[in-house]
Design a protein around this motif. Structure first.
Motif, PDB file in Angstrom:
ATOM      1  N   PHE A   3      34.802  36.983  37.320  1.00  0.00           N
ATOM      2  CA  PHE A   3      35.885  36.768  38.458  1.00  0.00           C
ATOM      3  C   PHE A   3      36.003  38.132  38.859  1.00  0.00           C
ATOM      4  N   THR A   5      38.256  40.513  42.090  1.00  0.00           N
ATOM      5  CA  THR A   5      38.976  40.177  42.973  1.00  0.00           C
ATOM      6  C   THR A   5      38.904  41.421  43.887  1.00  0.00           C
ATOM      7  N   LYS A  21      30.974  42.583  49.115  1.00  0.00           N
ATOM      8  CA  LYS A  21      30.640  41.112  48.572  1.00  0.00           C
ATOM      9  C   LYS A  21      29.092  40.880  48.502  1.00  0.00           C
ATOM     10  N   LYS A  32      32.080  35.213  40.647  1.00  0.00           N
ATOM     11  CA  LYS A  32      33.167  34.633  41.599  1.00  0.00           C
ATOM     12  C   LYS A  32      34.042  35.575  42.222  1.00  0.00           C
ATOM     13  N   ILE A  33      34.055  35.778  43.463  1.00  0.00           N
ATOM     14  CA  ILE A  33      34.684  36.876  44.246  1.00  0.00           C
ATOM     15  C   ILE A  33      35.851  36.126  44.941  1.00  0.00           C
ATOM     16  N   VAL A  34      37.027  36.830  44.674  1.00  0.00           N
ATOM     17  CA  VAL A  34      38.142  36.141  45.323  1.00  0.00           C
ATOM     18  C   VAL A  34      38.835  37.230  45.993  1.00  0.00           C
ATOM     19  N   ASP A  35      39.176  37.022  47.472  1.00  0.00           N
ATOM     20  CA  ASP A  35      39.995  37.867  48.267  1.00  0.00           C
ATOM     21  C   ASP A  35      41.635  37.743  47.938  1.00  0.00           C
ATOM     22  N   ILE A  36      42.217  38.873  47.405  1.00  0.00           N
ATOM     23  CA  ILE A  36      43.514  38.785  47.454  1.00  0.00           C
ATOM     24  C   ILE A  36      44.090  38.769  48.891  1.00  0.00           C
ATOM     25  N   SER A  55      49.875  39.375  41.789  1.00  0.00           N
ATOM     26  CA  SER A  55      48.619  38.470  41.867  1.00  0.00           C
ATOM     27  C   SER A  55      47.713  38.311  40.772  1.00  0.00           C
ATOM     28  N   PHE A  59      45.167  35.294  37.560  1.00  0.00           N
ATOM     29  CA  PHE A  59      43.686  35.135  37.104  1.00  0.00           C
ATOM     30  C   PHE A  59      43.459  35.160  35.769  1.00  0.00           C
ATOM     31  N   THR A  63      39.296  39.206  34.425  1.00  0.00           N
ATOM     32  CA  THR A  63      38.913  39.463  35.703  1.00  0.00           C
ATOM     33  C   THR A  63      39.101  40.894  35.787  1.00  0.00           C
ATOM     34  N   HIS A  65      39.486  43.635  38.975  1.00  0.00           N
ATOM     35  CA  HIS A  65      40.275  43.775  40.327  1.00  0.00           C
ATOM     36  C   HIS A  65      39.680  45.043  40.744  1.00  0.00           C
TER      37      HIS A  65
END
Length: 286
Positions: A3, A5, A21, A32-36, A55, A59, A63, A65
Motif C-alpha cells: 500500500f 499513499t 502513479k 495499491k496506490i491510494v490518494d489521500i 489519515s 491504513f 503502508t 506514505h
C-alpha cells in the motif's frame, strides 16, 4: 502487495499525479496506490501535517506514505525516510512530520542519499518513488540513507501554555471543505490544563463558553431552542480530537462557513482562558 499513499499539493489538472502513479506501477505492478489528497494549499506544511496525522493510522501497518509538499531539495530542505508507528514515510525534512512525531517517536530516520545517482528536477517522481518501492520490496532504510536522530520541527504546530497554566494559546492550522476552522489545540491538552475549570475560547472578536461533542447538538440543546439553527456558530472537539470552530450546517455557497462568517483565517490565534470560579457554567456537552 504494497500500500502506497500519496499526499501532495499538485492538484489534479497537471500531469504530476499521473506521472508519479505510473512510475510506481512501472516498479511494482501489484502496488495499491491510494490518494489521500492532492489539494493541499501550495507549500502549506502545517495543513499537510494535520491531514497526514489524521489519515495515516487508518491504513494497514507497513503502508508507505509519499508526501510531496515543498519537496524541492536544498541544503535547508533535505529528503528523509522514516519508520514510525509501523508505517513508513518518504518526505522532505521541512517539519511536516512534526505533528505525528511529537507524540510517537520514530523507530528510524535516514537522510536519503541516492540523489547523486539520479538526475532530477521532480524529486517526488524520481527519488521518492524509488525509495518507496525499495521499502515495499523489503529494503532496509540504511541502504538508501544515512541514519540521523533529529528531524526539523515547526513551532506553530504546537500550542503553548502560559506560566500560570490558566491559558492555552493556539492557532488555526487547517480550514476544511465546509469552511470549519481547526486549531492545533487537542482535547487531551484542554483537559489536562483546564482541570474542570470554567473557560472562554476567544477567536478574534468571537467567544465561546461551551464545547459540543457533535454539530447537531446545537439543534437539540435547550439553550438554543428558540434560535435559527442553521448558521449558528459553535465550538467542538472534532473526530480527530482537535478544537474546531464551526457553523452548523455550513455551506460556502449559501450560509457560509466559520472562516468567512467569523473572519477566521489560517494562522489566526485562538486562546482558551481558564477561570478559577464555580463549575456551574463549565460545559462540555455530551
Amino acid at each position: 502487495m504494497a500500500f502506497i499513499t500519496l499526499t501532495t499539493d499538485f492538484g489534479t489538472k497537471d500531469h504530476f499525479v499521473g506521472a508519479v502513479k505510473g512510475a510506481i506501477y512501472s516498479e511494482l505492478e501489484d502496488a495499491k496506490i491510494v490518494d489521500i489528497t492532492h489539494e493541499i494549499s501550495p507549500f502549506n506544511i502545517t495543513e499537510t501535517a494535520y491531514i497526514l496525522k489524521n489519515s495515516y493510522k487508518s491504513f494497514p501497518k507497513g503502508t508507505i506514505h509519499i508526501i510531496g509538499v515543498d519537496s524541492e531539495l536544498s541544503e535547508e530542505n533535505k529528503h528523509i525516510a522514516l519508520e514510525l508507528d509501523d508505517h513508513f514515510f518518504v518526505c522532505p525534512d521541512n517539519g511536516l512530520i512534526s505533528m505525528i512525531a511529537s507524540e510517537i517517536k520514530p523507530t528510524k530516520i535516514v537522510e536519503i542519499n541516492i540523489h547523486d545517482r539520479i538526475e532530477s528536477s521532480f524529486p517526488v517522481l524520481d527519488v521518492f518513488v524509488q525509495v518507496a518501492c525499495f521499502i515495499a520490496r523489503g529494503g532496509n532504510l540504511t541502504v538508501i540513507g544515512k541514519e540521523i536522530k533529529a528531524f526539523k520541527k515547526i513551532i506553530e504546530i504546537q500550542p503553548k501554555v502560559n506560566q500560570l497554566e490558566n491559558q492555552i494559546i493556539g492557532g488555526i492550522v487547517y480550514i476544511d471543505n465546509y469552511g470549519n476552522v481547526i486549531t492545533n489545540i487537542n482535547e487531551k491538552m484542554f483537559q489536562e490544563v483546564g482541570k474542570g475549570r470554567n473557560f472562554v475560547i476567544s477567536a478574534k472578536k468571537h467567544t465561546f463558553t461551551k464545547i459540543f461533542s457533535k454539530y447537531n447538538e446545537v439543534a437539540t440543546n435547550k439553550a438554543y431552542n428558540n434560535q435559527q439553527y442553521e448558521g449558528h456558530k459553535l465550538a467542538l472537539f472534532n473526530s480527530a480530537k482537535f478544537l474546531e470552530i464551526a457553523i452548523y450546517r455550513s455551506n460556502l455557497d449559501t450560509v457560509g462557513g466559520a472562516n468567512s462568517l467569523l473572519g477566521l483565517e489560517y494562522r489566526d490565534t485562538i486562546t482558551i482562558d481558564f477561570i478559577n470560579e464555580s463549575k456551574k457554567d463549565f460545559t462540555i456537552l455530551t
